[in-house]
Structures are given as structure tokens and as C-alpha cells.
Design an enzyme around this catalytic site. Sequence first.
Site, PDB file in Angstrom:
ATOM      1  N   TRP A  66       0.834  -1.211   0.000  1.00 58.70           N
ATOM      2  CA  TRP A  66       0.000   0.000   0.000  1.00 58.70           C
ATOM      3  C   TRP A  66       0.867   1.259   0.000  1.00 58.70           C
ATOM      4  O   TRP A  66       0.515   2.263  -0.614  1.00 58.70           O
ATOM      5  CB  TRP A  66      -0.904  -0.002   1.240  1.00 58.70           C
ATOM      6  CG  TRP A  66      -1.735   1.236   1.396  1.00 58.70           C
ATOM      7  CD1 TRP A  66      -2.937   1.501   0.808  1.00 58.70           C
ATOM      8  CD2 TRP A  66      -1.437   2.385   2.209  1.00 58.70           C
ATOM      9  NE1 TRP A  66      -3.409   2.738   1.198  1.00 58.70           N
ATOM     10  CE2 TRP A  66      -2.511   3.306   2.057  1.00 58.70           C
ATOM     11  CE3 TRP A  66      -0.379   2.733   3.039  1.00 58.70           C
ATOM     12  CZ2 TRP A  66      -2.544   4.533   2.708  1.00 58.70           C
ATOM     13  CZ3 TRP A  66      -0.415   3.950   3.685  1.00 58.70           C
ATOM     14  CH2 TRP A  66      -1.482   4.831   3.521  1.00 58.70           C
ATOM     15  N   HIS A  67       2.016   1.193   0.643  1.00 62.17           N
ATOM     16  CA  HIS A  67       2.890   2.362   0.729  1.00 62.17           C
ATOM     17  C   HIS A  67       3.692   2.590  -0.548  1.00 62.17           C
ATOM     18  O   HIS A  67       4.205   3.684  -0.775  1.00 62.17           O
ATOM     19  CB  HIS A  67       3.853   2.221   1.922  1.00 62.17           C
ATOM     20  CG  HIS A  67       3.190   2.382   3.245  1.00 62.17           C
ATOM     21  ND1 HIS A  67       2.605   1.334   3.922  1.00 62.17           N
ATOM     22  CD2 HIS A  67       3.007   3.472   4.030  1.00 62.17           C
ATOM     23  CE1 HIS A  67       2.097   1.771   5.065  1.00 62.17           C
ATOM     24  NE2 HIS A  67       2.329   3.058   5.160  1.00 62.17           N
TER      25      HIS A  67
END
Length: 356
Positions: A208-209
Site C-alpha cells: 500500500w505504501h
Amino acid sequence: PLIHVLLPVGISFYTFQTLSYSIDVYHGRQKAERHLGYFALYVSFFPQLVAGPIERFSRLTPQLKANHKFSISNLTNGLRLILYGLFIKMVIADNLSGLVDQVYTNPTVYGSIDILKAVFLYSFQIYSDFYGYSIVAIGSALIMGIKIMDNFKTPYMAKNIAEFWQRWHISLSTWFRDYLYFPMGGNRVAYGRWVFNIFVVFIVSGIWHGANWTFIIWGALYGLVYFIEKLIDDALKVEKEYAPFSLGHILLALKTFVLVSFIWVFFRSQSFDDAIQIFSLVLHNNVAIEHLNIPVITTVMLAFFIISDIILYNTRFDKWSGKLNTPSRWIVYSMLIFFIIVFSGVENFPFIYFQF
């Protein structure tokens, strides 16, 4: 030719908000919103638009639809949060950013001790940067009568990695819990499948990052440490609850802080090789060409922040300051305003989580 894609700031935050809404509607947990304006307002509510907290439709939209009257209590509490959030971001995070960048940009010229300092300083930099934004967002919404969720609760006082993620970026960790971990079966599955579920959640959190091996390894390491701590606790039958700030609590919190700080190295590094270089230099780089000079005032301000964070363990600045008598409260306000005016970082450092 290379093609560069310019993504909107904070795209993953409002993507997750709309995903949670769509999933809830699909499973019948939430009625579909027929008014485009309310749905658009939910997605684009400006205080938490670009870096969270990630709100749920069922919690935020009824507040957006409600009639709100001016409240002096909401105004004062909101301004208190904004003031504290600006102090955390402008005085702590921005002053630490330059120091950390110095070392991570060219670590080979620094000795092991200076690199170790930068590793620990980054832990406070990313915390104060993201926490500062979240507090300002919560305060801005509160002025308008909207209550959005707390995103941090003194995470570096956590006794283990499991508790750390209950206190760090709470809106994201609870999102993964509700929309990924539970649908996969959570802990109500066979042991092997439970281990698989834990690792999937942490690795997906890393992805997600960003689509970089450093983020994937960062997430996987949290899963590994979480699993190891659980094995140790089960083997030793550790069930004791430590009183806040007892010796046991402090020692375990220090252990967690050190582990998290080293895992942050992968998050901060531009590549896997850069991260490995940092660890290697920490262990055996005794020749220093440059030295990391931490200004005395930066050390004092960081100490002030750490003490304030400990004081706010399991509470929030607006609630804590609201209980002080008037002279004490205004002394605190005056100190924060003075620190912001005099000691704010001189360079512009965008919020770290704007890139996500």
C-alpha cells in the site's frame, strides 16, 4: 522514452475510503448513498482528504448530513489540536528532516554512532510528521462539529508489535483488519492459515505504501516480528498485564521502539541495497569524515515532545489541556506558540504521507 505518471496527492487514502463504502454496500452492511453530493463530500472532506485518517462512510456521512450549530467547545478544542499539531510538524518533524536526510543521502561519510542516531531520529521524524498532520485534520474537522477518529495513541509506548499497530495509523490498521484479515478468516482458522493471514496483511500494508521491495520487506518484517513475539509469549505463557510506566512496561516499550526503528530503515531507504548499507555501516563504520551535529535546541524540543507524548498516554491534547486551570493552560499555549514562531524548521518539508 520514459513515461511519468503524475498521481493525485494522497490518492490511496480516498481510494480506501471509497473501497470500504463499496465493500459495505456489496455485503449489505451499508445502504447505497443516492445523493451524489453527500457521497462526493464523504470522499473529498478536506481535513482528512490527502493523508487520512481513513474514515468509514457509516461514521462520517451521518455527521456530514446533520445540522451543526456553532459550539465554543468544538472551536476551542479544535484550535488546541491544531496548535499542538503545528508544533509537532513544524518544530519537531521539520527540524529532524534535515538531519535524517543528511545521513541517508550519503551514509558512508558518517560513523556508526551518527548513523544510529539518524535511524532513531527518523522514528521520531515520521511519527511527528504524520501525527502532526492527523491532529491538525482532527482539529479542523472538530471546529465544524465533525468528529473523525484518532489515528495515533502513543505508539512508541507499545509493549509489542501487535500493540504498536493498535496505536499506529489506527485508521489503516483497522481497515486492513476489517476488509482483509477478517474476510480471510482472521484467527478463526487453522494455525498455518492464521500465520498466512498475518503475513498477507502486513505485506499488503507494505505494498500500500509503494511498489518497491523496501516496502514489501518492511511489511514482511513486521509480520515476522509479530509472529516471533507471539511464539515467545505462548512458550513462556506470558499473560501478565504491566501497569502503565511500570519497569516492565518501560523495558518492553524500549524493546519495541528499537525494533520498529530498525524496521523503519527499509521504509526510509530508496532501495534494498541502501538499507543493507545502513545496517552494515552501523555495525562497522568507525571512520567518520563528517559528523551529525544535532543542535542543542533540537534536542531540547525533541525531549519536550517525548515528555508531552508520555503525558498524553491514552488521552489527547485537547482533553488534557482542557482539564488544566486557566493560568497553566495559557502557559502551555504560549510555550507552543513561541516554539512554533522561533524554532520552526526553515526549509519546506512536505508531509511524508502526501506521497501515498
